[in-house]
Design an enzyme around this catalytic site. Structure first.
Site, PDB file in Angstrom:
ATOM      1  N   HIS A  87       0.843  -1.200   0.000  1.00 27.26           N
ATOM      2  CA  HIS A  87       0.000   0.000   0.000  1.00 27.26           C
ATOM      3  C   HIS A  87       0.878   1.249   0.000  1.00 27.26           C
ATOM      4  CE1 HIS A  87      -3.241  -2.580   2.103  1.00 27.26           C
ATOM      5  NE2 HIS A  87      -3.750  -2.235   0.942  1.00 27.26           N
TER       6      HIS A  87
ATOM      7  N   CYS B 283      -2.554   0.022   9.776  1.00 23.93           N
ATOM      8  CA  CYS B 283      -3.567  -0.927   9.269  1.00 23.93           C
ATOM      9  C   CYS B 283      -4.542  -1.381  10.344  1.00 23.93           C
ATOM     10  CB  CYS B 283      -2.899  -2.176   8.702  1.00 23.93           C
ATOM     11  SG  CYS B 283      -1.662  -1.846   7.462  1.00 23.93           S
TER      12      CYS B 283
HETATM   13  N1  GLY Z   1      -2.487  -9.082   4.455  1.00 24.57           N
HETATM   14  C1  GLY Z   1      -2.878  -7.740   4.358  1.00 24.57           C
HETATM   15  C2  GLY Z   1      -3.564  -7.473   3.081  1.00 24.57           C
HETATM   16  O1  GLY Z   1      -3.230  -8.094   2.124  1.00 24.57           O
HETATM   17  O2  GLY Z   1      -4.454  -6.719   2.912  1.00 24.57           O
END
Ligand code: GLY
Length: 258
Positions: free
Chosen positions: A161, A248
């Site tokens: 990300h 996250c």
């Molecule tokens: N494992 C985190 C994601 O792929 O969104």
């Protein structure tokens, strides 16, 4: 105004999580859950009111709540995650956000992960990762331009990300890994680079004036401290094996109602 941190429990299925840039290795549910408890405790220490919403044991990535919504002062956008396995995560998050914000919902076929959206004041950057589309960024423009937000896309390399690579710091500067995202993107915004031995250190969580850093990044933390930032640390190494960083695991926002 109180600051809320929405979190979700670590699901026992976390070892079956999505992985994009990391090799799969064993993940201990117990260890990940214990680290997550400490993460929530760190958020409480930093003044957040932590609200842990219902878990989804059959959604291995559901602890990574950030990807399901973008919460701003004016509204929230419920995303459509890029990984099909994660699309069932959004409804419970939307329900939890309903008392706090007017909601917009990203529509198919576009996708957007919250981890791809970096905000510095009224500027937003959307990472063009494998999870988020230019159409997803265009939907953000439609929802957020009325509130004065300017949205740009950002290319990235080798990162799940955008916020794997870059985080906003309390004073408007950014912390970034220049091998993953070009500093020139952030025109006029000065940056601090992660320590070269700590490529995953670009994801830090800012609460008020404090920068919460992963325990795995002591040298980057030193850099931040010598640049004048107050820091704290938390060990999230087991969650990192599931390709999740500190941002996250929560959605942090001021407790204002729509
Ligand atoms: N494992 C985190 C994601 O792929 O969104």
């Amino acid at each position: 105004m109180p600051r809320i941190a929405l979190t979700r429990p670590v699901p026992p299925s976390i070892a079956q999580c999505e992985l994009t840039h990391l090799a799969r290795e064993p993940i201990s549910f117990e260890r990940a859950a214990a680290q997550h408890d400490l993460y929530e405790a760190a958020l409480r220490t930093l003044g957040c009111q932590v609200t842990r919403i219902a878990g989804q044991p059959d959604h291995p990535d559901s602890v990574f709540i950030e990807d399901t919504a973008l919460v701003l002062d004016e509204c929230a956008v419920i995303t459509r995650p890029g990984a099909a396995s994660r699309r069932g995560e959004v409804d419970l998050v939307a329900e939890a956000l309903t008392p706090w914000r007017a909601l917009h919902r990203l529509e198919a076929p576009d996708t957007l992960d919250g981890g791809d959206v970096l905000r510095v004041g009224k500027r937003l950057w959307v990472g063009m990762s494998s999870r988020s589309t230019a159409g997803g960024a265009a939907q953000l423009v439609k929802f957020l331009a009325p509130f004065g937000y300017r949205v740009s896309t950002a290319a990235l390399t080798g990162a799940l990300h955008l916020k794997t690579a870059v985080s906003a710091l309390p004073d408007g500067r950014v912390l970034l890994n220049p091998a993953m995202v070009g500093p020139s993107l952030f025109d006029g915004t000065s940056h601090i680079a992660v320590h070269p031995d700590e490529p995953m250190a670009g994801n830090v969580l800012v609460i008020g004036d404090t920068v919460l850093c992963p325990a795995s990044a002591p040298r980057t933390r030193e850099r931040l401290e010598s640049s004048g930032y107050a820091t704290a640390r938390v060990d999230a190494s087991e969650l990192a094996k599931a390709e999740g960083g500190l941002t996250c695991c929560s959605l942090v926002f001021d407790a204002r109602t729509p």
